[in-house]
Design an enzyme around this catalytic site. Structure first.
Site, PDB file in Angstrom:
ATOM      1  N   HIS A 104       0.813  -1.211   0.000  1.00  0.00           N
ATOM      2  CA  HIS A 104       0.000   0.000   0.000  1.00  0.00           C
ATOM      3  C   HIS A 104       0.849   1.266   0.000  1.00  0.00           C
ATOM      4  CE1 HIS A 104       0.800  -1.064   4.191  1.00  0.00           C
ATOM      5  NE2 HIS A 104       0.543   0.164   4.563  1.00  0.00           N
TER       6      HIS A 104
ATOM      7  N   HIS B 135       5.032   0.386   0.597  1.00  0.00           N
ATOM      8  CA  HIS B 135       5.569  -0.586   1.538  1.00  0.00           C
ATOM      9  C   HIS B 135       4.586  -1.730   1.692  1.00  0.00           C
ATOM     10  CE1 HIS B 135       3.235   2.379   3.803  1.00  0.00           C
ATOM     11  NE2 HIS B 135       3.028   1.466   4.734  1.00  0.00           N
TER      12      HIS B 135
END
Length: 424
Positions: free
Chosen positions: A324, A360
């Site tokens: 995300h 990440h």
């Protein structure tokens, strides 16, 4: 250790019976010779439901001390520095080293990150001796202690709180306290510093009246005083600088108090985790323990979020945290065990930083393992991670960037990915 329970309650407690006045807060003649003093944690004109204050009945008034002078603490900062621009880079740090000499709490704080508006900072702490005749207070904001190793005894003006790993202690702005090892040995952990609106329980919305952190599980101290005629050093953090003064008695001399402005503790294992029982992965907001709101509804100054042991049962669902990029900025730490999105390299006492819109998520090994799984229920166990999530960008401190703790190879945990897409 005895506590009072119930987040947001008005408490009254006295170490000696008959010390709390009846009918008024500040009678002309001090009751039992105790000096009334109001401690306000909010503006006087806040709405009644948001007004924070406690009346303290103490042996000496807080005014009874000499002038302030500067105090040196070079490794604790919460002021946004301009030495380098804020970075979208993804960072990870190893756990803090043990002190090489005898170190108390005030000396043992090492700052990691702070936000652009200087309203949120996150530090590490490591200490191995008591504060003795030293007392501390933070005029800038409230402090959140997150122990990883060792039990701490937090001796405050309003009473004593003891906590160990998987518990947190919150000390509001301005309250004087000591933090000592409960038993001889090393104490290490994280320290959140919130200089925005005080932390409170989040609204539950469609969840209803139950779930997440239950107000009755928060514990507040009972009155406990120290009447010691001995020179004490009081250290203050004020506007991102440190100051000190001396006083000829213990400033932790409150014999009785009543109000709703007090330190408290919470056991993270009491958190009632919400999750999907059908499919897909809910947003991490379902793990919010405490929140510091802003004037914009739904936009937090900072949320304190945990990732506790829980069952994963979503069918036909990628169960670890998904890849995300998001609006909020995330500083994460591991208290115990293994984090389910980073099974290697992320250690208890370590931390990571993912700023706004920086991609990440799970490392490549975790991703590969998860997509090969089945729909059987599985328990994420032996773990406890947390996150400070803020609407402001975090900037690492110079000392964090120059430290040997910085994992310069963090980005490599995503580099082994091989595309699965085939256009044939």
């Amino acid at each position: 250790m005895h506590y009072q329970t119930g987040f947001g309650n008005f408490f009254e407690t006295e170490a000696i019976e008959g010390c709390l006045p009846e009918g008024q807060n500040s009678p002309r003649k001090p009751l039992k010779g105790l000096i009334p003093e109001q401690l306000s944690g909010s503006a006087f004109t806040m709405q009644r439901s948001e007004n924070l204050r406690s009346w303290l009945y103490r042996i000496h008034p807080s005014t009874f001390h000499g002038p302030y002078s500067p105090f040196v603490q070079k490794s604790w900062t919460s002021k946004f520095a301009n030495e380098r621009p804020a970075s979208p880079e993804r960072f990870r740090w190893k756990p803090m080293d043990e002190p090489k000499s005898e170190t108390d709490f005030v000396e043992g704080v090492f700052s990691m990150v702070t936000t652009a508006d200087s309203k949120v900072a996150v530090h590490n702490y490591a200490f191995n001796k008591s504060m003795g005749e030293r007392v501390f207070y933070n005029a800038d904001g409230e402090l959140v202690f997150i122990p990883v190793k060792g039990e701490i005894s937090v001796v405050t003006e309003l009473g004593v709180i003891e906590a160990g790993p998987q518990e947190i202690v919150v000390v509001p702005r301005g309250i004087k306290f000591q933090v000592n090892p409960k038993q001889k040995g090393l104490c290490m952990g994280y320290l959140g510093e919130n200089m925005g609106a005080p932390l409170t329980l989040p609204n539950l919305g469609p969840i209803g009246s139950n779930g997440l952190a239950n107000p009755r599980d928060f514990k507040f101290p009972v009155a406990h005083y120290i009447n010691k005629k001995q020179t004490h050093q009081v250290v203050s953090k004020f506007h991102h600088s440190f100051w000190q003064y001396e006083v000829g008695h213990s400033p932790l001399d409150v014999v009785a108090w009543h109000g709703n402005y007090s330190p408290y503790k919470y056991d993270l294992r009491d958190f009632n985790t919400m999750g999907t029982v059908s499919y897909d992965h809910p947003d991490p907001s379902i793990y919010t323990v405490l929140t510091s709101p802003t004037s914009t509804p739904g936009l937090a100054n900072v949320d304190f979020v945990i990732f506790p042991p829980r069952w994963l049962v979503g069918e036909n669902t990628f169960r670890p945290p998904y890849y995300h990029r998001n609006f909020m900025n995330e500083y994460m730490g591991l208290i115990e065990g293994v984090y389910d999105a980073k099974e290697e390299g992320f250690l208890p006492g370590g931390s990571s930083l993912h700023n706004r819109m920086s991609a990440h998520g799970p490392d490549t090994e975790t991703f590969s393992k998860a997509i090969k799984g089945d729909d059987k229920p599985e328990k994420v166990d032996q773990t406890m991670a947390f996150m400070f999530e803020t609407s402001q960008v975090f900037q690492p401190t110079e000392q964090a960037m120059n430290s040997d703790l910085l994992d310069k190879d963090y980005y490599k945990c995503w580099q082994k990915f091989e595309p699965l897409f085939g256009d044939q």
